[in-house]
Design an enzyme around this catalytic site. Sequence first.
Site, short mmCIF file in Angstrom:
data_model
loop_
_atom_site.label_atom_id
_atom_site.label_comp_id
_atom_site.label_asym_id
_atom_site.label_seq_id
_atom_site.Cartn_x
_atom_site.Cartn_y
_atom_site.Cartn_z
N ASP A 50 0.86 -1.18 0.00
CA ASP A 50 0.00 0.00 0.00
C ASP A 50 0.90 1.23 0.00
OD1 ASP A 50 -2.36 1.42 0.01
OD2 ASP A 50 -3.16 0.51 1.82
N HIS A 87 -2.84 -0.52 -3.71
CA HIS A 87 -3.36 0.81 -3.43
C HIS A 87 -4.27 1.31 -4.54
CE1 HIS A 87 -3.74 4.95 -2.18
NE2 HIS A 87 -3.26 5.35 -3.35
N HIS A 108 -7.72 4.81 7.33
CA HIS A 108 -9.04 4.51 6.78
C HIS A 108 -9.17 2.99 6.67
CE1 HIS A 108 -6.40 4.38 3.25
NE2 HIS A 108 -7.28 3.54 2.72
#
Length: 272
Positions: free
Chosen positions: A8, A60, A115
């Site tokens: 990510d 990502h 998140h």
Amino acid sequence: MRILISTDIEGVAGVFHAEQTRAGNGEYERARRWMTREANAAVQGAFAGGATEVLVNDSHGGFRNLLPDELDPRARLVLGKPRYLGMVAGVEAGCDALFMIGYHGKAQSAGILAHTINSFAFARVWLGGAEASEAMLYGALAGERGVPMVMASGDDVFCEETQLLFPSAQFVQTKAAWGQGSGMTLSPSQSCDLIREAAKAALEDRRKWHTYKVQTPVEVRLQAQTTALADLFCQWPALERIDGVNLQFEAPSVEAAVRMLNCLSAMSFMLR
């Protein structure tokens, strides 16, 4: 020994602002290069630790951030979407262990750019009664396939919350969060050095590996960011509405739960 590296960007050293995570600007171009270098460090450490094959999953956004021409040529790259297993696509190829590079804290945590799956759509996610991060969801999905998560990197908030789930894994703290968009970071080169060392160390003793599993069928609860999003999500008959923004559904497996959450995330784009 085949290793899957899921990468990510929010947990990469030097990344603090959403602009750095979104295509179309110079800040993103610089950040994706740092992301690629951290992935390479994990690849190098994996091979040094005894891996015979390494897959790198671009995990990502649109899943096409890593720079293929700058990736270690010994690795194979998993790019693009949609894919059923999302951030751990490739685990079905018979992997022995999973690394998580550049990961971040769960939604509503104090981590940098924290998140869970989709910050526009999801305020919070629970899996089997426990509040979930992406690391938890995908670590459980890998665990369902018998694959342990053995090494990870990200900010201090990510490391602290994730070590509770994967206590035998190696962790690299790339930066310290002072807020959603501020903190103190290692240099990209220092972060890569530590990732390389931790990746090698993670493969030295397989007896320490632990597979994280969630009992199934599993109840998933979701808090949408708005009532409009909850209205949209509940068009899917499998979802039960608890109140204005809270929903729940039961999934027969972690894979089914993750796939449903990713479908809801995709649905949310019609309200952007």
